[in-house]
Design an enzyme around this catalytic site. Sequence first.
Site, mmCIF file in Angstrom:
data_model
loop_
_atom_site.group_PDB
_atom_site.id
_atom_site.type_symbol
_atom_site.label_atom_id
_atom_site.label_comp_id
_atom_site.label_asym_id
_atom_site.label_seq_id
_atom_site.Cartn_x
_atom_site.Cartn_y
_atom_site.Cartn_z
ATOM 1 N N CYS A 8 -10.395 1.161 8.513
ATOM 2 C CA CYS A 8 -9.788 2.429 8.911
ATOM 3 C C CYS A 8 -10.359 3.610 8.131
ATOM 4 C CB CYS A 8 -8.272 2.369 8.748
ATOM 5 S SG CYS A 8 -7.727 1.801 7.124
ATOM 6 N N GLU B 114 0.847 -1.200 0.000
ATOM 7 C CA GLU B 114 0.000 0.000 0.000
ATOM 8 C C GLU B 114 0.881 1.247 0.000
ATOM 9 O OE1 GLU B 114 -2.320 -0.659 3.512
ATOM 10 O OE2 GLU B 114 -3.455 -2.290 2.604
#
Length: 622
Positions: A418, A322
Amino acid sequence: MKSKFLPLEKIKIDDPFWNGFIELVRREVIPYQYEALHDRIEGVEKSYCIENFKKAAKSDGSVKYPVDKWCYDDHNADENAFHGWVFQDSDAYKWLEAVAYSLINHPDSALEARADGVIDLICAAQLENGYLDTLYIINDRDRIFTNLRDFHELYCFGHLAEAAVAYYQATGKDKLLNAALKFADLICDTFGKDKKRGYGGHEIAELALVKLYDLTGEEKYLDTARFFINERGKKPYYFDLERGKETKEDNYFYNQAHAQPKNQHEAVGHAVRAVYLYSGMADIAERCGDTELARACRDIFADIVNRKMYITGGIGSTVHGEAFTYPFDLPNDLAYCETCASIGLIFFAQRMSAIEDNPVFAATAERALYNTVLAGMAEDGKSFFYVNPLEVNPTASRLDERKRHIKPIRQRWFSCACCPPNLARIISSLGAYAYSENEDTLFIHQYIGGAVNTESAFVSVDSDYTESGRVKITVSPKRKMKLAVRIPDWYSDEGYRYYDIDRERVIELNFTPEVKLIKCSNLVAANIGKAAVTRGPFVYCAEGVDNGESLQLLRLSPTGNFTKQGEFIIADGYREKPDNDLYMEYKSSELSETKIKLLPYYRWGNRGENEMSVYLPLNTKY
């Protein structure tokens, strides 16, 4: 010129564009996420978040369970053990932070009572010494602070502290704040010179400790934040010491722990971790007058916006880690661009704007906010994008393993959730990113309509920024002052314009937004011969529902007309005839004239599963 951003309670937003989003978060997103955290939404992945706090409150630590995975569920963990991702506690904290900001904007006794109930549960789980992380409280207290690299204790603390400060400022209630301070005291006693010399694998504790320092004035919180920054990346690596084996430096780019932050000058590794660290670095640079850290922050920010950021304000171009990759590596159909990363970029930009009045910081925040951040949430507030690509083919998302992370429609929830509460907290606190002030100057960084009551003036902003570009600012000074207004980079390269104010004054600005074709550097291989369409702060995209299948066959005319129809832009263009043969001798393609319909990027994916593309080929020789 240094300045401090104004607290949210001094700002009242009333903006024709943003009012709807703020209300959507208040009425739909926050209640929906409350239900998700309680595992009461059918057909979505479980959160386990509230369940973990309940387990921790009842646990006496006598039964131990394994602490050896990043994620635990009904299939790989005992029913009485911790469930979810190792950072699951943070979802509740971000939800509470969003609630706090919403309560400042719009008092709501029922919502406050719900939040108080969650806070009671959190505080009941806290250990006597102040420690508060349900993974270790439930599973194995002997392992506390033994795997800082992977298991997110300091990360969860950071979100706890941010929520606690926000909730105290919103309500005056200090129960959560006292819990955060107690945990912070334990951290300060545990880490530092002549103590544990560790730091978090996922950064955010640094900026959170600074928030506690700003609220309380306790120097130890600032000192510990600075210790975490300065200690990071020193050799021998702490992460090696705690694991008992040596790791190559390259492995720590992911955590931004490969070198001391003052010696880091480009954005590397996991994009969310990175911008959270860079935000903490900027905080320490500003509070402590650290010129080396400030220089590193400037270099890193320049690296992001000039070589590693998508036109939408997305960052983190690969699903692997990521992460940031290398300069100009910005593939459209493989992009990761996590919503949280763009939110963190706004945090970083805000802090850099407090250090100096360089307009690139606020312009970057604007780019991320109006495009990637808003795209992360559906129009009903009940589904979300974790990943924000610039090109989508639903068939490829289903059948190509490389593109499984690319979703053609938003998801109702995530086990690793998140992004949704992060969206809720930034939209609810939007005003806090618009204005800053120093001894003699009030800065307007974002043109969000409303009223502002500062030390130097009462200011009202009547904004039609996103539609006509007109902004009317009425300043009623309390003393002689200056007003600095940012001239948007899509309108002019002027930067900030300064006005001397010694009496009531009305300033009218007209940033007429024009439709523009924007090309990438030719070092971005994915976009050779292509262009994107923008208008004002918005990036536009084409969807298959308006333009048919195979969007790659569309050709924008570089000299054609653009017509605005409501929220859409209609562009002159062409459609290339598809080739049925796989290979053939080269000849010019057959084209037919067509109208290409474009909508703001943040609106895509709200009309069912279909193709989407930001960049389209131009009908011209490159």
